[in-house]
Write a protein that holds these residues in place. Sequence first.
Motif, PDB file in Angstrom:
ATOM      1  N   ILE A 233      81.053  95.431  33.610  1.00 44.98           N
ATOM      2  CA  ILE A 233      79.936  95.202  32.692  1.00 44.98           C
ATOM      3  C   ILE A 233      80.088  93.838  32.038  1.00 44.98           C
ATOM      4  N   LEU A 234      79.009  93.065  32.065  1.00 40.14           N
ATOM      5  CA  LEU A 234      78.932  91.778  31.367  1.00 40.14           C
ATOM      6  C   LEU A 234      77.865  91.851  30.294  1.00 40.14           C
ATOM      7  N   PHE A 235      78.152  91.241  29.152  1.00 42.22           N
ATOM      8  CA  PHE A 235      77.134  90.976  28.148  1.00 42.22           C
ATOM      9  C   PHE A 235      77.046  89.466  27.975  1.00 42.22           C
ATOM     10  N   VAL A 236      75.804  88.971  27.992  1.00 42.88           N
ATOM     11  CA  VAL A 236      75.552  87.542  27.990  1.00 42.88           C
ATOM     12  C   VAL A 236      74.597  87.205  26.851  1.00 42.88           C
ATOM     13  N   PHE A 237      74.923  86.193  26.050  1.00 40.64           N
ATOM     14  CA  PHE A 237      73.947  85.666  25.101  1.00 40.64           C
ATOM     15  C   PHE A 237      72.842  84.959  25.873  1.00 40.64           C
ATOM     16  N   ARG A 238      71.606  85.158  25.444  1.00 47.24           N
ATOM     17  CA  ARG A 238      70.487  84.521  26.112  1.00 47.24           C
ATOM     18  C   ARG A 238      69.483  84.057  25.055  1.00 47.24           C
ATOM     19  N   PRO A 239      68.575  83.143  25.392  1.00 54.19           N
ATOM     20  CA  PRO A 239      67.561  82.703  24.422  1.00 54.19           C
ATOM     21  C   PRO A 239      66.586  83.829  24.085  1.00 54.19           C
TER      22      PRO A 239
ATOM     23  N   PRO B 266      62.564  86.514  32.115  1.00 51.09           N
ATOM     24  CA  PRO B 266      63.646  87.377  32.595  1.00 51.09           C
ATOM     25  C   PRO B 266      64.924  86.583  32.798  1.00 51.09           C
ATOM     26  N   PHE B 267      66.035  87.270  32.711  1.00 45.72           N
ATOM     27  CA  PHE B 267      67.342  86.619  32.770  1.00 45.72           C
ATOM     28  C   PHE B 267      67.490  85.771  34.028  1.00 45.72           C
ATOM     29  N   ALA B 268      67.082  86.292  35.170  1.00 42.24           N
ATOM     30  CA  ALA B 268      67.275  85.586  36.436  1.00 42.24           C
ATOM     31  C   ALA B 268      66.498  84.286  36.492  1.00 42.24           C
ATOM     32  N   ALA B 269      65.425  84.149  35.681  1.00 43.13           N
ATOM     33  CA  ALA B 269      64.612  82.935  35.704  1.00 43.13           C
ATOM     34  C   ALA B 269      65.142  81.848  34.775  1.00 43.13           C
ATOM     35  N   LEU B 270      66.153  82.154  33.980  1.00 47.97           N
ATOM     36  CA  LEU B 270      66.705  81.156  33.062  1.00 47.97           C
ATOM     37  C   LEU B 270      67.535  80.135  33.823  1.00 47.97           C
ATOM     38  N   PRO B 271      67.591  78.893  33.342  1.00 45.98           N
ATOM     39  CA  PRO B 271      68.479  77.911  33.972  1.00 45.98           C
ATOM     40  C   PRO B 271      69.939  78.333  33.847  1.00 45.98           C
ATOM     41  N   ALA B 272      70.769  77.811  34.722  1.00 45.95           N
ATOM     42  CA  ALA B 272      72.169  78.256  34.807  1.00 45.95           C
ATOM     43  C   ALA B 272      72.906  78.116  33.488  1.00 45.95           C
ATOM     44  N   ARG B 273      72.645  77.040  32.737  1.00 49.86           N
ATOM     45  CA  ARG B 273      73.377  76.826  31.485  1.00 49.86           C
ATOM     46  C   ARG B 273      73.053  77.895  30.456  1.00 49.86           C
ATOM     47  N   LEU B 274      71.897  78.554  30.596  1.00 55.85           N
ATOM     48  CA  LEU B 274      71.508  79.611  29.672  1.00 55.85           C
ATOM     49  C   LEU B 274      71.874  81.002  30.184  1.00 55.85           C
ATOM     50  N   ARG B 275      72.469  81.042  31.367  1.00 58.76           N
ATOM     51  CA  ARG B 275      72.960  82.308  31.912  1.00 58.76           C
ATOM     52  C   ARG B 275      74.482  82.391  31.879  1.00 58.76           C
ATOM     53  N   SER B 276      75.121  81.403  31.294  1.00 62.64           N
ATOM     54  CA  SER B 276      76.577  81.301  31.401  1.00 62.64           C
ATOM     55  C   SER B 276      77.323  81.673  30.122  1.00 62.64           C
TER      56      SER B 276
ATOM     57  N   GLU C 225      77.830  78.999  42.162  1.00 67.84           N
ATOM     58  CA  GLU C 225      78.688  78.361  41.160  1.00 67.84           C
ATOM     59  C   GLU C 225      79.398  79.382  40.263  1.00 67.84           C
ATOM     60  N   GLY C 226      79.189  80.669  40.534  1.00 68.77           N
ATOM     61  CA  GLY C 226      79.852  81.695  39.743  1.00 68.77           C
ATOM     62  C   GLY C 226      79.138  82.048  38.460  1.00 68.77           C
ATOM     63  N   VAL C 227      77.873  81.638  38.319  1.00 65.31           N
ATOM     64  CA  VAL C 227      77.081  81.957  37.129  1.00 65.31           C
ATOM     65  C   VAL C 227      76.290  83.230  37.417  1.00 65.31           C
ATOM     66  N   PRO C 228      76.305  84.201  36.493  1.00 71.12           N
ATOM     67  CA  PRO C 228      75.584  85.446  36.757  1.00 71.12           C
ATOM     68  C   PRO C 228      74.081  85.237  36.904  1.00 71.12           C
ATOM     69  N   ILE C 229      73.505  85.951  37.866  1.00 70.72           N
ATOM     70  CA  ILE C 229      72.064  85.862  38.108  1.00 70.72           C
ATOM     71  C   ILE C 229      71.378  87.230  37.978  1.00 70.72           C
ATOM     72  N   GLY C 230      72.149  88.288  37.921  1.00 72.93           N
ATOM     73  CA  GLY C 230      71.577  89.627  37.830  1.00 72.93           C
ATOM     74  C   GLY C 230      72.666  90.658  38.023  1.00 72.93           C
ATOM     75  N   GLY C 231      72.257  91.855  38.414  1.00 75.26           N
ATOM     76  CA  GLY C 231      73.225  92.912  38.630  1.00 75.26           C
ATOM     77  C   GLY C 231      72.557  94.141  39.209  1.00 75.26           C
ATOM     78  N   ALA C 232      73.374  95.124  39.563  1.00 76.85           N
ATOM     79  CA  ALA C 232      72.829  96.375  40.071  1.00 76.85           C
ATOM     80  C   ALA C 232      71.966  97.048  39.014  1.00 76.85           C
ATOM     81  N   ILE C 233      72.359  96.916  37.738  1.00 73.21           N
ATOM     82  CA  ILE C 233      71.577  97.410  36.609  1.00 73.21           C
ATOM     83  C   ILE C 233      71.488  96.283  35.590  1.00 73.21           C
TER      84      ILE C 233
ATOM     85  N   MET D  43      72.472  92.675  29.372  1.00 70.96           N
ATOM     86  CA  MET D  43      73.580  93.483  29.904  1.00 70.96           C
ATOM     87  C   MET D  43      73.473  93.524  31.425  1.00 70.96           C
ATOM     88  N   LEU D  44      74.582  93.244  32.099  1.00 69.67           N
ATOM     89  CA  LEU D  44      74.627  93.290  33.558  1.00 69.67           C
ATOM     90  C   LEU D  44      75.714  94.268  33.979  1.00 69.67           C
TER      91      LEU D  44
END
Length: 404
Positions: free
Chosen positions: A133-139, A144-154, A65-73, A56-57
């Motif tokens: 608010i964004l919800f993202v599927f992740r492995p 941590p989310f920010a360390a995932l490659p871009a294709r897994l943060r999209s 490239e417009g791919v989420p990398i994190g957030g305020a929370i 959750m971001l």
Amino acid sequence: MKRINIFAFTAWLALAGCAKVEYREIHEPAYLRVFNNLNYEVKLENRFEEQPFLTMLIDPEFDAEGVPIGGAIVGDHLDQRASYAPPFPTHSSTSTSYRNPEYPGKANVLVGPVLNGFDLSSWAQIPSGEHRILFVFRPISAEPFAALPARLRSQVFIDTVVSLAPGEVYTLHVLQKDFVTKQNGMILRQENFHKQPFADSLVYFNVYNMSAKGFWNAESMLKPEITSYGNMRWGMRDEMDMYLTLNRSIPGVDHMTTLSESLPLPGHYMNYVGTVRRDTEHAAVSPYAAFPVFADTASNGISTTTVQTLLLVAPGMDPAVAPGSSRDAFDSNGTYIPLAFHGKIPDVRVTGLGSAVPFPNMIVSEHSGVYNPRSFATVNSIEVVNGRAYLMTVQRKYAPPVYN
């Protein structure tokens, strides 16, 4: 305690050897708790669905490239919710598991205070106002989310804006809205338990059916085969009537086993409570029903062994009809679903109700003051989602134990 209810602080040594403390405070916060209700398992039949493991971001940040990398929370590693969300934080920040069954869960963040007597330490403080608010599927991994490659943060599947009022309490549910199309969404519920004139002598509960459209009448092979959920695992109809029975637990009546028996209390057998309708679109709070903590007149007025059974049946069905030899028919068409609340009393059986989904008691008994135990009223929400039922309990603050 794993978190601080009012302030979070950091300290460092100054050159003179003194310790300076910085205090962080959120001005006019709202209070937020988040559950991941995507409770499916990825198998051959649904292999094209994403694993229900989320990030959750809130107020997200993006790379070039417009791919989420994190957030305020950031609420990372958000796993499928646990069947019981107790009235106090139980997920230690020192836990070795990276999985988080709710937000804030084990996250080391500012949490809610005691508000109108209710303990909000399972809700996170966040700034009030408008938030994206964004919800993202992740492995499913500890990274941590920010360390995932871009294709897994999209893999963003919810992108919305909410407005949170200062001092208000919110529970956010991510859920599946349509079992056939696999459409996902969310419900942001503004709670009102802390605003109601609830009596200390009564236990309150409400019930939601947040199952996906088409779940209960889908093919059985497409549903989870979780036998511990009894009749519930096949789903329940879109409209169900509720009946409540209060029972006195009598431990040890069956000398061949360790089982206990429970007998209905006079005046508290199969009392109609209300109707539950499936809804994944609206965030209104369901009406609360109530029952006395000390309905058992044989109790001492300090602690009680009362247990509860909530029966959900199709409209027009006699709630006193037991499944008996036709149990398979009840199992498969979602017309008869018992929920048993028994807490620390082992394996309580309610005669005639067959296999019931087990829950902790809605009456919480704790060591408080000089009494061990002492029974307390709570406020509860029972949420049914795609063949499973979940219980969230909120409790007032109580006096700490006094040891002789």
